[in-house]
Design a protein around this motif. Structure first.
Motif, PDB file in Angstrom:
ATOM      1  N   ARG A   1      12.069   3.213  -5.532  1.00  0.00           N
ATOM      2  CA  ARG A   1      12.743   2.456  -4.719  1.00  0.00           C
ATOM      3  C   ARG A   1      12.010   1.242  -4.229  1.00  0.00           C
ATOM      4  N   CYS A   2      10.335   1.225  -4.091  1.00  0.00           N
ATOM      5  CA  CYS A   2       9.754   0.049  -3.708  1.00  0.00           C
ATOM      6  C   CYS A   2       9.519  -0.880  -4.874  1.00  0.00           C
ATOM      7  N   LEU A   3       9.626  -0.593  -5.958  1.00  0.00           N
ATOM      8  CA  LEU A   3       9.724  -1.493  -7.254  1.00  0.00           C
ATOM      9  C   LEU A   3      11.187  -1.973  -7.196  1.00  0.00           C
ATOM     10  N   GLU A   4      12.294  -1.331  -7.002  1.00  0.00           N
ATOM     11  CA  GLU A   4      13.556  -1.912  -7.085  1.00  0.00           C
ATOM     12  C   GLU A   4      13.863  -2.933  -5.708  1.00  0.00           C
ATOM     13  N   GLY A   5      12.853  -2.531  -4.897  1.00  0.00           N
ATOM     14  CA  GLY A   5      13.054  -3.257  -3.586  1.00  0.00           C
ATOM     15  C   GLY A   5      12.172  -4.720  -3.588  1.00  0.00           C
ATOM     16  N   GLY A   6      11.680  -4.891  -4.503  1.00  0.00           N
ATOM     17  CA  GLY A   6      10.885  -6.253  -4.800  1.00  0.00           C
ATOM     18  C   GLY A   6       9.478  -6.033  -4.814  1.00  0.00           C
ATOM     19  N   ALA A   7       8.996  -4.914  -4.780  1.00  0.00           N
ATOM     20  CA  ALA A   7       7.291  -4.684  -4.803  1.00  0.00           C
ATOM     21  C   ALA A   7       6.880  -4.917  -6.360  1.00  0.00           C
ATOM     22  N   GLU A   8       5.720  -5.720  -6.372  1.00  0.00           N
ATOM     23  CA  GLU A   8       5.265  -5.924  -7.806  1.00  0.00           C
ATOM     24  C   GLU A   8       4.647  -4.816  -8.471  1.00  0.00           C
ATOM     25  N   GLU A   9       3.938  -4.156  -7.784  1.00  0.00           N
ATOM     26  CA  GLU A   9       3.258  -3.037  -8.345  1.00  0.00           C
ATOM     27  C   GLU A   9       3.190  -1.694  -7.372  1.00  0.00           C
ATOM     28  N   PHE A  10       2.858  -0.692  -7.533  1.00  0.00           N
ATOM     29  CA  PHE A  10       2.804   0.561  -6.890  1.00  0.00           C
ATOM     30  C   PHE A  10       1.454   1.078  -7.355  1.00  0.00           C
ATOM     31  N   PHE A  11       0.411   1.329  -6.431  1.00  0.00           N
ATOM     32  CA  PHE A  11      -0.694   1.758  -6.850  1.00  0.00           C
ATOM     33  C   PHE A  11      -0.917   3.210  -5.953  1.00  0.00           C
ATOM     34  N   LEU A  12      -1.515   4.341  -7.049  1.00  0.00           N
ATOM     35  CA  LEU A  12      -1.797   5.394  -6.191  1.00  0.00           C
ATOM     36  C   LEU A  12      -3.121   5.341  -5.805  1.00  0.00           C
ATOM     37  N   LYS A  13      -3.424   5.805  -4.427  1.00  0.00           N
ATOM     38  CA  LYS A  13      -4.850   6.014  -3.731  1.00  0.00           C
ATOM     39  C   LYS A  13      -5.580   7.127  -4.399  1.00  0.00           C
ATOM     40  N   PRO A  14      -6.759   7.199  -4.594  1.00  0.00           N
ATOM     41  CA  PRO A  14      -7.700   5.995  -3.976  1.00  0.00           C
ATOM     42  C   PRO A  14      -7.665   4.798  -4.984  1.00  0.00           C
ATOM     43  N   VAL A  15      -7.324   3.644  -4.306  1.00  0.00           N
ATOM     44  CA  VAL A  15      -7.220   2.512  -4.993  1.00  0.00           C
ATOM     45  C   VAL A  15      -8.557   2.141  -5.791  1.00  0.00           C
ATOM     46  N   GLN A  16      -8.684   1.589  -6.886  1.00  0.00           N
ATOM     47  CA  GLN A  16     -10.001   1.295  -7.392  1.00  0.00           C
ATOM     48  C   GLN A  16     -10.175  -0.082  -7.849  1.00  0.00           C
ATOM     49  N   LEU A  17     -11.341  -0.381  -8.163  1.00  0.00           N
ATOM     50  CA  LEU A  17     -11.756  -1.995  -8.493  1.00  0.00           C
ATOM     51  C   LEU A  17     -10.793  -2.437  -9.710  1.00  0.00           C
ATOM     52  N   SER A  18     -10.689  -1.648 -10.934  1.00  0.00           N
ATOM     53  CA  SER A  18      -9.812  -1.801 -11.697  1.00  0.00           C
ATOM     54  C   SER A  18      -8.307  -2.252 -11.470  1.00  0.00           C
TER      55      SER A  18
END
Length: 191
Positions: free
Chosen positions: A115-132
């Motif tokens: 839903r987010c990607l189709e709505g225009g999000a560039e990426e979807f990160f799963l937490k915990p977010v990392q330096l990479s």
């Protein structure tokens, strides 16, 4: 086109969790990004200059015209306005739609991600977010920057073309008949 240093890229980080907000802020700063961190979607809209609630107390965040946000990274689950709602507001704004938006969540829900990607999000990160994950932001920021620069360049070229065509028209109108180039007709007489 000159390459812009990453430290000139400004990221707006949005998360209602203080710990997650501090983590993302530290990761972004470690990756040489300038960061403004806020605790809600409505605060993010204030920073972006899209505030709908004019009765709230004055924000302690810089006004939109003081900073240029190059990317928004937001949590999905927040009280009041979700990250998806914030995404839709940004993509629905003619002045902000080219700003890349990245959504993050601790819940791996495929339908939410799609839903987010189709709505225009560039990426979807799963937490915990990392330096990479921060390295994956650069191409989106550069793409947003190049769109902005391309539009600006097109506007400048259009303005220059308009100015030069107006100058030429004015010069043509100012030339008297005596100053115009003489032409020969087929029988070698002057016209």
């Amino acid at each position: 086109m000159a390459v812009v240093a990453e430290s000139q890229f400004h990221v707006l980080a949005v998360d209602d969790s203080l710990m997650d907000r501090k983590l993302i802020e530290r990761l972004l700063k470690t990756s040489s990004f300038q960061v403004t961190a806020v605790d809600s979607g409505s605060r993010a809209l204030q920073v972006l200059g899209l505030s709908e609630d004019l009765t709230s107390s004055p924000a302690v965040y810089p006004a939109h015209n003081e900073i240029e946000v190059n990317l928004v990274i937001t949590d999905y689950c927040m009280p009041g306005m979700t990250g998806y709602d914030l995404l839709k507001k940004i993509k629905g704004s003619s002045s902000l739609r080219d700003i890349p938006v990245v959504i993050m969540s601790s819940e791996n829900v495929p339908s939410r991600i799609n839903r987010c990607l189709e709505g225009g999000a560039e990426e979807f990160f799963l937490k915990p977010v990392q330096l990479s994950d921060m390295k994956r932001l650069r191409p989106h920021i550069l793409k947003g920057k190049s769109k902005e620069q391309q539009l600006q360049q097109e506007e400048e070229e259009e303005e220059e073309t308009s100015i030069s065509s107006n100058k030429r028209k004015a010069m043509d109108e100012e030339l008297s008949p005596e100053r115009r180039r003489l032409r020969l007709s087929n029988n070698n007489s002057l016209i």
